[in-house]
Design an enzyme around this catalytic site. Structure first.
Site, mmCIF file in Angstrom:
data_model
loop_
_atom_site.group_PDB
_atom_site.id
_atom_site.type_symbol
_atom_site.label_atom_id
_atom_site.label_comp_id
_atom_site.label_asym_id
_atom_site.label_seq_id
_atom_site.Cartn_x
_atom_site.Cartn_y
_atom_site.Cartn_z
ATOM 1 N N GLY A 24 0.804 -1.226 0.000
ATOM 2 C CA GLY A 24 0.000 0.000 0.000
ATOM 3 C C GLY A 24 0.836 1.275 0.000
ATOM 4 O O GLY A 24 2.065 1.253 0.037
ATOM 5 N N LEU A 26 1.183 3.737 2.250
ATOM 6 C CA LEU A 26 1.982 4.114 3.423
ATOM 7 C C LEU A 26 3.348 3.431 3.404
ATOM 8 O O LEU A 26 4.384 4.059 3.632
ATOM 9 C CB LEU A 26 1.219 3.731 4.703
ATOM 10 C CG LEU A 26 1.901 4.096 6.009
ATOM 11 C CD1 LEU A 26 2.009 5.602 6.170
ATOM 12 C CD2 LEU A 26 1.148 3.497 7.205
ATOM 13 N N HIS A 187 2.110 10.884 12.814
ATOM 14 C CA HIS A 187 3.482 11.261 12.456
ATOM 15 C C HIS A 187 3.752 12.762 12.637
ATOM 16 O O HIS A 187 4.894 13.183 12.637
ATOM 17 C CB HIS A 187 3.853 10.778 11.052
ATOM 18 C CG HIS A 187 3.261 11.583 9.932
ATOM 19 N ND1 HIS A 187 1.965 11.456 9.527
ATOM 20 C CD2 HIS A 187 3.805 12.523 9.130
ATOM 21 C CE1 HIS A 187 1.737 12.276 8.523
ATOM 22 N NE2 HIS A 187 2.841 12.937 8.248
ATOM 23 N N LYS A 191 7.373 15.313 13.755
ATOM 24 C CA LYS A 191 7.969 16.386 12.945
ATOM 25 C C LYS A 191 8.828 17.292 13.826
ATOM 26 O O LYS A 191 8.408 17.688 14.916
ATOM 27 C CB LYS A 191 6.871 17.228 12.278
ATOM 28 C CG LYS A 191 6.225 16.515 11.100
ATOM 29 C CD LYS A 191 5.319 17.447 10.327
ATOM 30 C CE LYS A 191 4.541 16.695 9.279
ATOM 31 N NZ LYS A 191 5.281 16.352 8.082
ATOM 32 N N ASP A 244 -9.194 12.507 8.525
ATOM 33 C CA ASP A 244 -7.839 12.290 8.008
ATOM 34 C C ASP A 244 -6.814 13.158 8.732
ATOM 35 O O ASP A 244 -5.745 12.676 9.100
ATOM 36 C CB ASP A 244 -7.818 12.590 6.498
ATOM 37 C CG ASP A 244 -6.505 12.195 5.847
ATOM 38 O OD1 ASP A 244 -5.867 11.233 6.324
ATOM 39 O OD2 ASP A 244 -6.105 12.832 4.852
ATOM 40 N N HIS A 249 -3.755 15.142 13.366
ATOM 41 C CA HIS A 249 -2.658 16.099 13.205
ATOM 42 C C HIS A 249 -2.987 17.476 13.796
ATOM 43 O O HIS A 249 -2.197 18.064 14.518
ATOM 44 C CB HIS A 249 -2.304 16.285 11.722
ATOM 45 C CG HIS A 249 -1.942 15.001 11.024
ATOM 46 N ND1 HIS A 249 -1.447 13.909 11.678
ATOM 47 C CD2 HIS A 249 -1.975 14.645 9.708
ATOM 48 C CE1 HIS A 249 -1.208 12.941 10.807
ATOM 49 N NE2 HIS A 249 -1.526 13.364 9.609
HETATM 50 C C1 BG6 Z 1 -1.435 11.921 6.300
HETATM 51 C C2 BG6 Z 1 -2.761 12.165 5.658
HETATM 52 O O1 BG6 Z 1 -1.603 11.499 7.626
HETATM 53 O O2 BG6 Z 1 -0.678 13.106 6.285
HETATM 54 C C3 BG6 Z 1 -2.579 12.715 4.247
HETATM 55 O O3 BG6 Z 1 -3.463 10.948 5.601
HETATM 56 C C4 BG6 Z 1 -1.671 13.893 4.239
HETATM 57 O O4 BG6 Z 1 -3.835 13.049 3.681
HETATM 58 C C5 BG6 Z 1 -0.385 13.575 4.985
HETATM 59 O O5 BG6 Z 1 -1.382 14.217 2.897
HETATM 60 C C6 BG6 Z 1 0.490 14.791 5.120
HETATM 61 O O6 BG6 Z 1 1.685 14.427 5.724
HETATM 62 P P1 BG6 Z 1 2.932 15.360 5.609
HETATM 63 O O7 BG6 Z 1 3.972 14.712 6.441
HETATM 64 O O8 BG6 Z 1 3.288 15.419 4.158
HETATM 65 O O9 BG6 Z 1 2.508 16.681 6.117
#
Ligand code: BG6
Length: 479
Positions: A24, A26, A187, A191, A244, A249
């Site tokens: 997939g 991820l 995640h 950062k 999402d 986030h």
């Molecule tokens: C993911 C989301 O968790 O984070 C995505 O599912 C999004 O939709 C992505 O694009 C963004 O991650 P980053 O690290 O590029 O900001």
């Protein structure tokens, strides 16, 4: 740097990482590239195994070949020797039995019980089934040692699809695994720019005294991606931007701004303070706005007439002593005018008291955390323009990771993986944080379910007009 802090964990112990859903998005865009990069930086132990598990009929060679874009990279050849592949479905026990056999053969070869990491890199709808089968086949037991299980299980956001689902998922997880074994990945916590918010707030003495409702007018969080849903339609449709990125986030970004100073920087204290914040966030009286970008329905992986939102904006309040009464305006969207993920803390404007006639800007001091791109922090201040008469203007003071540190640091997934391997759960969410954010957002989801009005916005714009009106009716403006 002699005597300086230890920058990276020392990963010496061999391990095996099983990736469910290894074919997939991820695994392809984040996990394997992250692992390769750690390998190149010599941060992985000498012995480690990556075992991809998925339904696709791949040979091991074909699986490795599917990472075409990585083949050009330094060390791919030697790194890919650590990769294996096993075909299986999530619903049939057979695949899990095959995994047990494979893992046992690795243990035998190594002459020890390796720590087993199981990464559920699948859509959330598969979590429950995978966990059930891991437990019923005893795959989760690891090495067959009853009562002692070095197994770790890693799940990704969104954790469930609403409060009820996430509670059920949590019960399943905690019924079979101890908290130390569970890594719930968001995640954004990995950062650099997000970790730095706490360092910035608590290691510098100048901001903490003004970090409250006496000085802060409001906070704006923008989470804008220029790209639409790309090739993730089948994941995104039915999930939507609220689940999402807002449930996870953005809630983490709010926590970083709002949380009180933890007693110490240990996992327990940091997670405790974060959880308190998610419990204090409330919806305001303004309705949450949603929108869908024009052309979304043309995506082959999107359901006809899908009501999935690709944009949302809302006004939140945080009921803590420090932040009570300070509105948090948040907006998140795909296919926006540009990439911009940032937090702006807008301070109360005092310029007018003395300088009303001299050109006070509408907005004065703003502290902006640029999460990405152009990672860094900017502070907007008011200054006298040079010249014989008194006239004011705004200028910026800027910290920039690339210029000032020469690097933007580890990629978030590299940090996430390192922390998983070294067993550090500080940057992983606790179940109460997750449940708090679901209970906040459940009411928004319910409201949307009964409201068929879904504004459409032009691609590469700042979203529907309703999102702009949300803040303008409070006489404020998106920056
Ligand atoms: C993911 C989301 O968790 O984070 C995505 O599912 C999004 O939709 C992505 O694009 C963004 O991650 P980053 O690290 O590029 O900001």
């Amino acid at each position: 740097m002699d005597g300086g802090p230890k920058v990276f964990p020392d990963l010496k112990n061999p391990f095996v990482l099983v990736i469910f859903g290894a074919t997939g998005d991820l695994a392809h865009t984040r996990l394997i590239p992250g692992l390769l990069s750690l390998y190149n930086k010599k941060m992985l132990p000498d012995e480690f195994y990556i075992l991809g598990f998925s339904r696709r009929e791949y040979s091991e060679g074909e699986f490795k070949k599917s990472f075409e874009e990585l083949e050009e990279k330094e060390e791919w050849d030697s790194f890919s020797k650590h990769i294996m592949y096993l075909r299986g479905t999530f619903e049939e026990e057979k695949g899990y039995q095959d995994l047990i056999e494979k893992l046992n053969s690795i243990d035998e070869k190594m002459g020890t019980c390796l720590t087993r990491f199981f990464y559920l890199a699948t859509p959330p709808k598969n979590y429950s089934e995978i966990l059930d089968n891991m437990v019923s086949t005893k795959l989760s037991d690891s090495c067959g040692h009853e009562g002692h299980s070095p197994t770790k299980v890693i799940i990704e956001k969104p954790f469930g699809k609403d409060f009820q689902h996430s509670k059920a998922l949590e019960e399943k997880l905690s019924g079979s695994f101890a908290e130390e074994q569970i890594f719930r990945v968001d995640h954004y916590l990995g950062k650099e720019t997000v970790q730095n918010i706490l360092a910035f707030r608590f290691a510098n003495s100048i901001f903490e005294p003004v970090w409250n409702n006496k000085f802060i007018d409001h906070v704006q969080i923008t989470w804008a991606e220029k790209e639409g849903i790309g090739n993730r339609g089948s994941f995104f449709d039915g999930v939507g931007i609220l689940r999402d990125v807002v449930q996870n986030h953005i809630m983490q970004l709010i926590s970083a701004v709002v949380m009180e100073q933890p007693k110490s920087f240990t996992k327990e204290d940091v997670r405790e303070e974060r959880a308190k914040v998610t419990g204090a966030v409330k919806l305001s009286d303004s309705r949450a706005v949603r929108g869908q970008y024009e052309g979304y329905l043309n995506d082959a992986n999107v359901m006809p007439a899908s009501q999935t939102e690709t944009y949302t904006a809302m006004k939140l309040l945080v009921e803590t002593e420090r932040f009570s009464g300070v509105p948090f305006y948040i907006r998140a969207g795909k296919n926006m005018q540009r990439d911009d993920i940032s937090i702006s803390v807008v301070f109360i404007q005092t310029c007018h008291i003395l300088f009303k006639e001299y050109g006070c800007p509408e907005v004065g001091n703003v502290l902006t955390f640029r999460i990405q791109p152009n990672e860094g922090i900017s502070l907007r201040v008011i200054a006298k323009r040079p010249g014989p008469t008194l006239s004011l203007g705004t200028v910026g003071m800027r910290f920039d990771y690339k210029n000032d540190f020469g690097t933007v640091g580890l990629d978030a997934y590299e940090k996430v993986l390192l922390d998983i391997f070294s067993g550090d759960q500080t940057l992983f969410t606790r179940s109460d944080e997750i449940q708090n954010s679901w209970s906040l957002l459940d009411s928004v989801l319910k409201e949307w379910q009964n409201d068929k009005n879904l504004p459409v916005y032009k691609g590469e714009s700042w979203g529907p007009k309703e999102g702009i009106e949300l803040i303008e009716k409070d006489n404020r403006r998106w920056l």
